[in-house]
Design a protein around this motif. Structure first.
Motif, short mmCIF file in Angstrom:
data_model
loop_
_atom_site.label_atom_id
_atom_site.label_comp_id
_atom_site.label_asym_id
_atom_site.label_seq_id
_atom_site.Cartn_x
_atom_site.Cartn_y
_atom_site.Cartn_z
N ALA A 229 -17.35 13.76 -31.02
CA ALA A 229 -17.49 12.37 -30.55
C ALA A 229 -18.05 11.49 -31.66
O ALA A 229 -17.68 10.33 -31.80
CB ALA A 229 -18.43 12.31 -29.34
N GLY A 297 -13.84 0.98 -24.57
CA GLY A 297 -14.88 1.99 -24.36
C GLY A 297 -14.27 3.25 -23.76
O GLY A 297 -13.13 3.60 -24.04
N GLY A 369 -20.99 0.94 -25.22
CA GLY A 369 -20.78 1.19 -23.80
C GLY A 369 -21.93 0.69 -22.94
O GLY A 369 -22.73 -0.15 -23.37
N GLY A 385 -25.19 8.94 -28.98
CA GLY A 385 -25.32 9.13 -30.43
C GLY A 385 -25.50 7.83 -31.19
O GLY A 385 -25.39 7.81 -32.42
C1 HEM Z 1 -19.72 3.88 -34.35
C2 HEM Z 1 -19.94 5.00 -33.71
C3 HEM Z 1 -19.83 5.21 -32.22
C4 HEM Z 1 -19.28 4.42 -31.25
C5 HEM Z 1 -18.64 3.04 -31.41
C6 HEM Z 1 -19.44 5.11 -29.98
C7 HEM Z 1 -19.03 4.59 -28.76
C8 HEM Z 1 -19.20 5.25 -27.55
C9 HEM Z 1 -18.80 4.72 -26.26
C10 HEM Z 1 -18.13 3.38 -26.01
C11 HEM Z 1 -19.12 5.63 -25.32
C12 HEM Z 1 -18.88 5.52 -23.81
C13 HEM Z 1 -20.02 4.80 -23.14
C14 HEM Z 1 -19.73 4.48 -21.67
O1 HEM Z 1 -19.22 5.35 -20.96
O2 HEM Z 1 -20.00 3.34 -21.23
C15 HEM Z 1 -19.71 6.76 -26.01
C16 HEM Z 1 -20.15 7.90 -25.38
C17 HEM Z 1 -20.59 9.00 -26.07
N1 HEM Z 1 -20.88 9.10 -27.41
FE1 HEM Z 1 -20.57 7.67 -28.81
N2 HEM Z 1 -20.05 6.31 -30.22
C18 HEM Z 1 -20.32 6.41 -31.57
C19 HEM Z 1 -20.97 7.45 -32.22
C20 HEM Z 1 -21.41 8.60 -31.60
C21 HEM Z 1 -22.13 9.68 -32.26
C22 HEM Z 1 -22.56 9.67 -33.74
C23 HEM Z 1 -22.30 10.66 -31.33
C24 HEM Z 1 -22.99 12.00 -31.45
C25 HEM Z 1 -23.75 12.39 -32.44
C26 HEM Z 1 -21.73 10.19 -30.07
C27 HEM Z 1 -21.72 10.89 -28.89
C28 HEM Z 1 -21.31 10.38 -27.68
C29 HEM Z 1 -21.29 11.15 -26.44
C30 HEM Z 1 -21.68 12.61 -26.29
C31 HEM Z 1 -20.86 10.27 -25.43
C32 HEM Z 1 -20.68 10.58 -23.94
C33 HEM Z 1 -21.89 10.14 -23.16
C34 HEM Z 1 -21.76 10.44 -21.66
O3 HEM Z 1 -20.65 10.41 -21.11
O4 HEM Z 1 -22.80 10.69 -21.04
N3 HEM Z 1 -21.21 8.93 -30.28
N4 HEM Z 1 -19.76 6.50 -27.37
#
Ligand code: HEM
Length: 468
Positions: A229, A297, A369, A385
């Motif tokens: 992710a 998102g 998000g 993250g």
């Molecule tokens: C520019 C970088 C990033 C963007 C734009 C981004 C964006 C997002 C978005 C839009 C969601 C969904 C939120 C929602 O459901 O409303 C999300 C969920 C998530 N992100 Fe990121 N993310 C980024 C970097 C990261 C990093 C670095 C990690 C881990 C080290 C990560 C791990 C996760 C995980 C595990 C979820 C799922 C959360 C859940 O469903 O409980 N993300 N991210």
């Protein structure tokens, strides 16, 4: 897209396409599944934060979630006890306090990145993917940096992540609308064979990575999810950074001026400089707002019937936010919302300020998000993250700006190529700029290479030469 027939459901668009409409809340049907599309900060806040406990489900996603990842990727998984366990565990290792422990990995990866860019700039996309992915390998698995931009495991994880992102994009597979198709034998359906193949490969890659550090394979998928992710999203955001610098040289020069004033030429930037560089932090906020990698998102779903502003939203409704529209909302960001302007996040003293909307909190955009920050361990779906992501963006961007001037590459006649900020490639749930070789990285001062090598030598990484 059809208008939802029942009177009390939210109004549907008379023949309008889903993307780009300006309604605050639209009731639509996607091949028989009820869905709402949210285009206003207020509605997003009311539903996902104030009523977050019932708006934090995910839509059923048969291919991406049930077949390709067997409900083991918690980003797409139902809001159940297993999700809660994984969310809590990832919050423990990625919260705002703990991420300081990862500065050392992120610092050194940024230095390796600028070294790679100066040696082989034509592979800038792979260098960025390597740096981002390798720092996550260190954060999540405690592994040393992976110096090879063409390392087979890194490339495999990139491909696997792309397959899942593609499959998770709304409307990709007929089986999402006719779930009985799921029971057709694999030999008759190529989509099912592909999804099962992705699961086998991902299970083995994540299992192998995890076994390198610990024998307990049951958490392999949790670690694999964070790794996958984080790597794709952060790398694609970095590609938008390069594009923005090449086409907005005045903004690049302002960021470099602050970096030069604060850091000088005697040492490289590091994450301890974060607080001292408000212009660079404003640039990150603006980048995530202006060209956030996830225009919609990840969709949420509603877990029980709800009434909002007199409308019934039935249990099971898919809730899609037009994040792009929210991030470009002229009521919030002003009439220049479509322009790239980091200054909108700064006050007259050049310090960070809250942009107009309280709904975007201190982030100034909605690209990470939705969900309440105070109870994110238990209920919220907001990106877990995001602190690691902002730190990676900060240090990679600052090191690049310290070392290079980024300009458009030149064509055969020596003229700078035209880069269109509106051209993009849609990869399932994410967007990125066109992958043509389009930038020139010019070293800003001759001592740069020596300073970079000194840092790597001190860290014992001078042997990591990617050209070998
Ligand atoms: C520019 C970088 C990033 C963007 C734009 C981004 C964006 C997002 C978005 C839009 C969601 C969904 C939120 C929602 O459901 O409303 C999300 C969920 C998530 N992100 Fe990121 N993310 C980024 C970097 C990261 C990093 C670095 C990690 C881990 C080290 C990560 C791990 C996760 C995980 C595990 C979820 C799922 C959360 C859940 O469903 O409980 N993300 N991210």
């Amino acid at each position: 897209t059809w208008i939802y027939p029942a009177k009390k459901l939210p109004p549907g668009p008379p023949g309008l396409p889903l993307i780009g409409n300006l309604f605050q809340l639209l009731g639509v049907q996607r091949r028989g599944k009820p869905a709402i599309v949210i285009g206003s900060h207020k509605v997003a806040l009311d539903l996902f934060e104030k009523r977050g406990s019932i708006y934090s489900e995910r839509p059923r996603c048969i291919v991406a979630n049930e077949i390709m990842t067997r409900n083991l990727v918690f980003a797409f998984a139902p809001h159940d006890n297993s999700w809660r366990r994984m969310r809590r565990a990832s919050h423990e290792i990625l919260n705002n306090q703990i991420v300081k422990n990862y500065h050392k990995f992120q610092n050194i990866e940024a230095v390796l990145l600028v070294k790679d860019l100066s040696k082989a700039p034509e592979f800038y996309i792979r260098h960025i993917q390597r740096a981002t992915t390798s720092s996550l390998l260190s954060v999540i698995y405690g592994l040393p940096p992976c110096p090879d931009p063409f390392d087979p495991t890194l490339m495999l994880v990139t491909d696997l992540t792309q397959s899942v992102l593609d499959a998770a994009a709304p409307g990709q597979h007929l089986v999402e609308y006719f779930p009985f198709l799921r029971y057709l034998p694999s030999r008759l359906c190529s989509w099912k064979r592909h999804a099962e193949h992705v699961f086998q490969i991902a299970d083995s890659v994540f299992g192998d990575l995890y076994r390198q550090v610990e024998k307990r394979a049951e958490r392999a998928w949790l670690a694999g999810t964070l790794y996958a992710a984080g790597s794709e999203t952060t790398s694609k955001q970095m590609l938008w950074f390069l594009l923005s610098m090449a086409i907005y040289p005045d903004i690049q020069a302002k960021a470099q001026k602050q970096i030069d004033d604060i850091i000088g030429r005697e040492r490289l930037p590091n994450l301890d400089d974060f607080e001292r560089l408000p212009y660079v932090r404003a640039l990150i906020k603006e980048l995530l707002r202006w060209r956030g990698v996830g225009p919609f998102g990840i969709p949420h779903a509603l877990s029980e019937d709800d009434y909002y502003e007199g409308y019934l939203i039935p249990k099971g409704t898919d809730c899609i936010v037009n994040v792009w529209a929210l991030n470009h909302d002229q009521d919030v960001y002003g009439s220049d919302a479509d322009f790239f302007r980091p200054e909108r996040h700064l006050d007259q003293d050049g310090q960070l300020k809250l942009v107009a909307s309280r709904e975007t909190k201190d982030e100034g955009h909605n690209t990470f998000g939705f969900g309440r920050r105070d109870i994110e361990k238990r209920v919220s779906r907001i990106c877990v993250g995001r602190h690691v992501a902002v730190n990676s963006l900060f240090i990679q961007m600052t090191c690049i700006l310290w070392c290079f001037n980024i300009t458009p590459a030149e064509d055969e006649t020596g003229k700078p190529i035209f880069i269109d900020e509106n051209e993009m490639i849609e990869d399932g749930l994410t967007v990125r700029p066109l992958p043509i070789n389009r930038y020139k990285f010019t070293q800003r001062f001759p001592e740069m290479e020596e300073l970079v090598m000194n840092v790597l030598e001190l860290d014992g990484r001078d042997h990591l030469d990617t050209e070998d």
